[in-house]
Motif scaffolding. Structure first.
Motif, PDB file in Angstrom:
ATOM      1  N   ALA A 131      31.902  34.057  43.792  1.00 14.28           N
ATOM      2  CA  ALA A 131      31.623  35.464  44.105  1.00 14.28           C
ATOM      3  C   ALA A 131      31.937  36.357  42.902  1.00 14.28           C
ATOM      4  CB  ALA A 131      32.442  35.891  45.322  1.00 14.28           C
ATOM      5  N   THR A 132      32.991  36.048  42.161  1.00 16.00           N
ATOM      6  CA  THR A 132      33.339  36.831  40.975  1.00 16.00           C
ATOM      7  C   THR A 132      32.267  36.689  39.897  1.00 16.00           C
ATOM      8  OG1 THR A 132      35.676  36.444  41.459  1.00 16.00           O
ATOM      9  CG2 THR A 132      35.137  37.222  39.245  1.00 16.00           C
ATOM     10  N   ILE A 133      31.764  35.494  39.702  1.00 13.10           N
ATOM     11  CA  ILE A 133      30.729  35.251  38.697  1.00 13.10           C
ATOM     12  C   ILE A 133      29.430  35.963  39.061  1.00 13.10           C
ATOM     13  CG2 ILE A 133      29.255  33.465  37.677  1.00 13.10           C
ATOM     14  CD1 ILE A 133      31.693  31.598  37.809  1.00 13.10           C
ATOM     15  N   ILE A 134      29.037  35.866  40.305  1.00  8.35           N
ATOM     16  CA  ILE A 134      27.799  36.514  40.751  1.00  8.35           C
ATOM     17  C   ILE A 134      27.925  38.027  40.645  1.00  8.35           C
ATOM     18  CG2 ILE A 134      26.350  36.952  42.778  1.00  8.35           C
ATOM     19  CD1 ILE A 134      26.820  34.031  43.563  1.00  8.35           C
ATOM     20  N   THR A 135      29.076  38.581  40.989  1.00 13.66           N
ATOM     21  CA  THR A 135      29.294  40.021  40.895  1.00 13.66           C
ATOM     22  C   THR A 135      29.241  40.474  39.436  1.00 13.66           C
ATOM     23  OG1 THR A 135      30.736  39.877  42.826  1.00 13.66           O
ATOM     24  CG2 THR A 135      30.829  41.905  41.544  1.00 13.66           C
ATOM     25  N   GLY A 136      29.795  39.676  38.544  1.00 16.71           N
ATOM     26  CA  GLY A 136      29.768  40.013  37.121  1.00 16.71           C
ATOM     27  C   GLY A 136      28.361  40.077  36.566  1.00 16.71           C
ATOM     28  N   PHE A 137      27.465  39.212  37.029  1.00 19.43           N
ATOM     29  CA  PHE A 137      26.081  39.233  36.565  1.00 19.43           C
ATOM     30  C   PHE A 137      25.259  40.337  37.219  1.00 19.43           C
ATOM     31  CE2 PHE A 137      26.744  34.639  35.494  1.00 19.43           C
ATOM     32  CZ  PHE A 137      26.620  34.803  34.131  1.00 19.43           C
ATOM     33  N   SER A 138      25.541  40.661  38.454  1.00 22.81           N
ATOM     34  CA  SER A 138      24.689  41.596  39.182  1.00 22.81           C
ATOM     35  C   SER A 138      25.040  43.058  38.913  1.00 22.81           C
ATOM     36  CB  SER A 138      24.759  41.320  40.683  1.00 22.81           C
ATOM     37  OG  SER A 138      26.085  41.554  41.146  1.00 22.81           O
ATOM     38  N   LEU A 139      26.290  43.377  38.579  1.00 22.01           N
ATOM     39  CA  LEU A 139      26.669  44.777  38.368  1.00 22.01           C
ATOM     40  C   LEU A 139      26.011  45.420  37.154  1.00 22.01           C
ATOM     41  CD1 LEU A 139      30.421  44.931  39.406  1.00 22.01           C
ATOM     42  CD2 LEU A 139      28.447  45.888  40.562  1.00 22.01           C
ATOM     43  N   PRO A 140      25.983  44.800  35.973  1.00 21.74           N
ATOM     44  CA  PRO A 140      25.311  45.471  34.855  1.00 21.74           C
ATOM     45  C   PRO A 140      23.819  45.681  35.089  1.00 21.74           C
ATOM     46  CG  PRO A 140      26.727  43.733  34.027  1.00 21.74           C
ATOM     47  CD  PRO A 140      26.687  43.622  35.525  1.00 21.74           C
ATOM     48  N   ALA A 141      23.177  44.743  35.768  1.00 20.53           N
ATOM     49  CA  ALA A 141      21.750  44.884  36.040  1.00 20.53           C
ATOM     50  C   ALA A 141      21.489  46.002  37.048  1.00 20.53           C
ATOM     51  CB  ALA A 141      21.183  43.566  36.552  1.00 20.53           C
TER      52      ALA A 141
ATOM     53  N   LYS B 280      41.920  25.148  50.859  1.00 19.81           N
ATOM     54  CA  LYS B 280      42.222  26.012  49.728  1.00 19.81           C
ATOM     55  C   LYS B 280      41.193  25.826  48.611  1.00 19.81           C
ATOM     56  CE  LYS B 280      47.096  26.970  49.983  1.00 19.81           C
ATOM     57  NZ  LYS B 280      48.332  26.953  49.255  1.00 19.81           N
ATOM     58  N   LYS B 281      40.736  24.593  48.378  1.00 14.50           N
ATOM     59  CA  LYS B 281      39.744  24.339  47.324  1.00 14.50           C
ATOM     60  C   LYS B 281      38.449  25.086  47.607  1.00 14.50           C
ATOM     61  CE  LYS B 281      41.002  19.815  45.560  1.00 14.50           C
ATOM     62  NZ  LYS B 281      40.564  18.437  45.387  1.00 14.50           N
ATOM     63  N   ALA B 282      38.033  25.073  48.835  1.00 14.99           N
ATOM     64  CA  ALA B 282      36.797  25.751  49.206  1.00 14.99           C
ATOM     65  C   ALA B 282      36.946  27.260  49.045  1.00 14.99           C
ATOM     66  CB  ALA B 282      36.414  25.407  50.638  1.00 14.99           C
ATOM     67  N   LEU B 283      38.104  27.814  49.395  1.00 17.20           N
ATOM     68  CA  LEU B 283      38.329  29.244  49.275  1.00 17.20           C
ATOM     69  C   LEU B 283      38.389  29.679  47.803  1.00 17.20           C
ATOM     70  CD1 LEU B 283      38.879  31.842  50.858  1.00 17.20           C
ATOM     71  CD2 LEU B 283      41.311  31.316  50.680  1.00 17.20           C
ATOM     72  N   ILE B 284      39.033  28.884  46.958  1.00 18.45           N
ATOM     73  CA  ILE B 284      39.120  29.192  45.531  1.00 18.45           C
ATOM     74  C   ILE B 284      37.735  29.092  44.889  1.00 18.45           C
ATOM     75  CG2 ILE B 284      40.065  28.388  43.323  1.00 18.45           C
ATOM     76  CD1 ILE B 284      42.598  27.626  44.857  1.00 18.45           C
ATOM     77  N   THR B 285      36.982  28.092  45.245  1.00 22.81           N
ATOM     78  CA  THR B 285      35.631  27.930  44.710  1.00 22.81           C
ATOM     79  C   THR B 285      34.733  29.084  45.132  1.00 22.81           C
ATOM     80  OG1 THR B 285      35.920  25.549  44.906  1.00 22.81           O
ATOM     81  CG2 THR B 285      33.689  26.331  44.541  1.00 22.81           C
ATOM     82  N   PHE B 286      34.838  29.488  46.393  1.00 24.37           N
ATOM     83  CA  PHE B 286      34.034  30.603  46.881  1.00 24.37           C
ATOM     84  C   PHE B 286      34.409  31.898  46.159  1.00 24.37           C
ATOM     85  CE2 PHE B 286      31.355  32.880  49.640  1.00 24.37           C
ATOM     86  CZ  PHE B 286      32.017  34.041  50.003  1.00 24.37           C
ATOM     87  N   ALA B 287      35.697  32.150  45.932  1.00 22.70           N
ATOM     88  CA  ALA B 287      36.142  33.360  45.255  1.00 22.70           C
ATOM     89  C   ALA B 287      35.661  33.372  43.793  1.00 22.70           C
ATOM     90  CB  ALA B 287      37.669  33.479  45.312  1.00 22.70           C
ATOM     91  N   ALA B 288      35.733  32.230  43.125  1.00 19.68           N
ATOM     92  CA  ALA B 288      35.264  32.147  41.737  1.00 19.68           C
ATOM     93  C   ALA B 288      33.761  32.376  41.660  1.00 19.68           C
ATOM     94  CB  ALA B 288      35.635  30.797  41.147  1.00 19.68           C
TER      95      ALA B 288
END
Length: 124
Positions: A12-22, A2-10
């Motif tokens: 992915a959310t951070i990377i998506t937040g940075f890449s969408l405006p650009a 579960k820790k690995a899945l939560i870390t991966f989801a967080a």
């Protein structure tokens, strides 16, 4: 697991937040505006754009502002008189000679200058 899945989801959310405006706006459409009231010497300039405010709002400068502006340019004022949109100012320049200045009341620019009194000639 579960820790690995939560870390991966967080992550992915951070990377998506940075890449969408650009990805949304091309680089040619991006503009950066920087407003600063610091002058070239690194000191805060409280009078930033005060002449522009008078021009933009069509307000005429009062006598105190004209006196202060001329004092900063090296003139010592004696008499300030307003005629329409101009100020007629009797003052002494940095050399001590008396001058009559005509100052535009809206922009603060000196539009005319005339020496007062007799000319200083050297006798031979």
């Amino acid at each position: 697991m579960k820790k690995a899945l939560i870390t991966f989801a967080a992550l992915a959310t951070i990377i998506t937040g940075f890449s969408l405006p650009a990805a949304a706006a091309p680089a040619s459409d991006l503009t950066v505006q920087v407003h600063s009231s610091w002058n070239d010497r690194g000191r805060y300039d409280q009078r930033h754009g005060w002449k522009k405010q008078h021009n933009r709002r069509y307000q005429m400068m009062n006598q105190r502002e004209v006196r202060r502006m001329l004092y900063r340019q090296g003139y010592r004022t004696h008499d300030i008189r307003q005629q329409r949109s101009d100020y007629y100012v009797r003052a002494r320049n940095h050399k001590g000679r008396q001058v009559m200045l005509i100052v535009n009341g809206y922009s603060g620019k000196i539009v005319g200058q005339r020496y007062i009194g007799r000319p200083h000639f050297n006798r031979t």
